[in-house]
Design an enzyme around this catalytic site. Structure first.
Site, mmCIF file in Angstrom:
data_model
loop_
_atom_site.group_PDB
_atom_site.id
_atom_site.type_symbol
_atom_site.label_atom_id
_atom_site.label_comp_id
_atom_site.label_asym_id
_atom_site.label_seq_id
_atom_site.Cartn_x
_atom_site.Cartn_y
_atom_site.Cartn_z
ATOM 1 N N LYS A 24 0.475 -0.888 -0.116
ATOM 2 C CA LYS A 24 -0.169 0.083 0.037
ATOM 3 C C LYS A 24 0.857 1.070 -0.081
ATOM 4 O O LYS A 24 1.613 0.926 0.386
ATOM 5 C CB LYS A 24 -0.633 -0.460 1.032
ATOM 6 N N ARG A 29 -5.514 8.622 -4.301
ATOM 7 C CA ARG A 29 -6.024 7.369 -4.960
ATOM 8 C C ARG A 29 -6.522 7.946 -6.052
ATOM 9 O O ARG A 29 -6.691 9.194 -5.977
ATOM 10 C CB ARG A 29 -7.047 6.915 -4.565
ATOM 11 N N PHE A 119 -3.295 -0.148 -9.853
ATOM 12 C CA PHE A 119 -2.920 -2.058 -9.222
ATOM 13 C C PHE A 119 -4.308 -1.988 -10.235
ATOM 14 O O PHE A 119 -4.529 -3.426 -9.517
ATOM 15 C CB PHE A 119 -2.739 -1.090 -8.620
ATOM 16 N N GLU A 184 3.294 2.454 3.908
ATOM 17 C CA GLU A 184 2.312 1.863 4.287
ATOM 18 C C GLU A 184 1.449 1.349 5.041
ATOM 19 O O GLU A 184 0.868 1.370 6.299
ATOM 20 C CB GLU A 184 1.355 2.908 4.033
ATOM 21 N N LYS A 206 -7.237 -3.823 4.618
ATOM 22 C CA LYS A 206 -6.328 -3.032 4.146
ATOM 23 C C LYS A 206 -5.537 -3.126 5.805
ATOM 24 O O LYS A 206 -6.535 -2.714 6.964
ATOM 25 C CB LYS A 206 -5.686 -1.335 4.563
#
Length: 610
Positions: A24, A29, A119, A184, A206
């Protein structure tokens, strides 16, 4: 416009054959809508980001003909400014996002370009594929990058700004990388899941790379409900951050009651307390020496507030490899600077993406300072018997040299208080030199401007020969000019012919300023052009190596436009280097790519005719 699918935050990753994992990255985004007529970067909240990140749009335009048969396309990805293949700079990405001045945006995009890390693939050749399984979309995305001859790995120094985020099937393996290299976190994705537009889904999770630390309460902000926390640093209370999330209502009320009962000062907006209440917090990272995204974990009734220290916090920093144990982390190293041994090791870890490419596969000579600048130093070539098993070595002329190819070796050398890293001009696999380096050595730092003058004169010569050059400070009193060469194409005899010619040219043109005289007593106040040093078996200080001098100055790569009369060695102490790289980028980032582009053979052909 499509709305992004959002992952759910959890603390333990799902496992099983249907789950895979991606690094990540901490950025913006964004979806890239790419068709024949337009290219649009759309943020998570629906804002157009083209003006903030023009370098991404420009790169897409450069690929327009190659990608035409695949259009229209929609990518999902993360816009960020990379520090390493695994970590983005939160600070620099935020700064870029806030810029509105076109000239400043262009300046920043040129100096420190962002990358768009892709991604997912949501549309291909105009066909929406969000109902296909994630693994099928991912395979199509990979194949598209292959068809376009784009790299399928992440690199902060790559000129390719569209990059592919790969996945791993083993959580423990990728989590180890994320933890050690300060990513992250991780995104876990279900292979057979489809795209859930605009939803926070349980098909993606996440898992953040939380750090854990102990702190004491110093106050409570009545206006916003945040608790302020601190640690002991240099025997003083240092306020390090604040938190509000993660604490339950009952715990919050209990903590508030204790704070009110022990208040030493109270205003309409803030209650101040003396240290005494200890808590454990999760946090993402230390950002400008403050906690980022702190969240309550639990009370620490077992701790004294004096045990909550800055030293313990940074000693547990995630970048330190677990194989390396740091001894005497608080040992001071420089007499007039507050740099400890741990600070120095953290510098090596932070700068590792930039120094390791130059140490890779080179026979390493170090200068050890067991007592820092408070004691004697010594050269070390042979790998000591007590070195751990992970240290790679290579034997040359009976000496077992250390070869520093990875972070754990670099950190271990730091723990040995190796201040200076000296490397030869070739690798252990080279047949001949990997580069040419001109060492411009004035008699003292007071004559540093002689090095500036010589460097600029030589740059004019090399530009005329169409040779790509790089320049750095020596970290001591001079400058060094690098000419990268393709591997295994030239001999030291050939490069000696060139370096001697250039040195003699410079000294003939300016005999009162420059000399090739090796004896110091015969140089006077002239700068020594050391071309003899460029030979097999000789070494040069590595880029980003700190020097064993009182200023903790670093052998710092420069942009050529920085080489002016205002330049000085003192501008580049150890404490300033990482901020410099983060803001300006690394001047040597194109170094390795330049090797195969050097037109050095025509230069040799010209010299052979003379």
């Amino acid at each position: 416009m499509l709305k992004p699918m959002l992952p759910t935050l959890i603390f333990e990753a799902p496992t099983g054959p249907n789950w895979v994992y991606e690094i990540k990255y901490d950025g913006f985004r964004a979806m890239l809508h790419w068709n024949e007529e337009s290219i649009q970067l759309i943020s998570r909240n629906g804002y157009l980001l083209n003006d903030q990140f023009p370098e991404i749009i420009d790169q897409c335009l450069s690929l327009q003909k190659k990608v035409a048969k695949h259009l229209p396309i929609v990518f999902d990805g993360e816009l960020c400014i990379l520090e390493s293949p695994y970590k983005a700079s939160f600070e620099l990405t935020q700064i870029r996002g806030r810029l509105r001045n076109t000239d400043k945006i262009l300046q920043n995009s040129s100096k420190r370009p962002a990358h768009y890390l892709v991604f997912d693939l949501l549309k291909l050749q105009g066909e929406k594929i969000t109902e296909e399984k994630w693994i099928d979309r991912k395979n199509k995305l990979y194949q598209l990058f292959e068809d376009l001859a784009l790299d399928t790995s992440i690199s902060q120094s790559s000129r390719q700004l569209l990059q592919f985020i790969d996945y791993d099937t083993a959580f423990n393996r990728i989590w180890k990388i994320a933890s050690e290299l300060n990513a992250e976190g991780i995104i876990a994705k279900k292979k057979d899941s489809t795209w859930d537009e605009g939803k926070r889904t349980t098909n993606w999770y996440k898992i953040k790379n939380w750090q854990v630390g102990a702190f004491f309460i110093v106050g409570y902000d009545k206006k916003n409900g945040f608790f302020h926390v601190g640690v002991m640093r240099n025997k003083m209370i240092y306020e390090i951050g604040l938190f509000s999330h993660g604490i339950g209502s009952d715990e919050r009320q209990a903590l508030l009651q204790v704070i009110q009962n022990n208040a030493v000062d109270e205003t309409s907006g803030f209650i101040k307390v003396n240290p005494g209440i200890c808590v454990e917090l999760f946090y993402l990272e230390l950002y400008k020496e403050q906690l980022r995204q702190a969240s309550f974990s639990k009370f620490r009734l077992d701790l004294s507030w004096r045990d909550c220290t800055w030293e313990k916090l940074v000693h547990k920093a995630p970048l330190l490899p677990e194989e390396v144990e740091i001894s005497h982390p608080n040992k001071p190293l420089w007499k007039d600077k507050s740099i400890t041994k741990l600070d120095y090791i953290h510098y090596l870890v932070d700068v590792s993406p930039y120094i390791l490419p130059f140490l890779k596969d080179r026979l390493l000579t170090v200068i050890r300072y067991p007592h820092g600048m408070y004691g004697e130093s010594f050269y070390q070539k042979n790998c000591p018997d007590y070195a751990p098993d992970f240290i790679k070595t290579s034997i040359n002329e009976g000496i077992e040299y250390i070869v520093c190819n990875d972070l754990k070796t670099l950190a271990w050398l730091g723990n040995q208080l190796s201040f200076e890293f000296h490397i030869p001009f070739h690798t252990i696999y080279s047949q001949g030199p990997s580069e040419i380096v001109f060492d411009l050595d004035p008699p003292s730092r007071d004559f540093f401007q002689l090095a500036v003058k010589a460097a600029l004169l030589l740059k004019d010569v090399f530009d005329g020969l169409k040779l790509k050059t790089f320049v750095k400070t020596s970290g001591n009193k001079g400058l060094q000019i690098y000419i990268p060469l393709p591997e295994n194409q030239f001999t030291y005899d050939q490069t000696r012919q060139f370096t001697e010619f250039i040195a003699n040219y410079l000294t003939t043109m300016n005999p009162d300023l420059f000399t090739t005289e090796r004896l110091k007593k015969n140089r006077g106040s002239r700068l020594y052009v050391d071309y003899v040093q460029h030979a097999e078996g000789k070494t040069i200080i590595a880029p980003y190596s700190v020097r064993g001098n009182d200023g903790a100055y670093v052998a710092t790569p420069l942009f050529w436009e920085e080489v002016t009369e205002n330049l000085s060695i003192e501008q580049f102490p150890l404490e300033s280097i990482m901020e410099r790289i983060m803001i300006n980028g690394c001047p040597f980032e194109d170094y390795l790519r330049t090797k195969d582009e050097q037109p050095f053979q025509p230069v040799l052909d010209f010299l052979s005719q003379k």
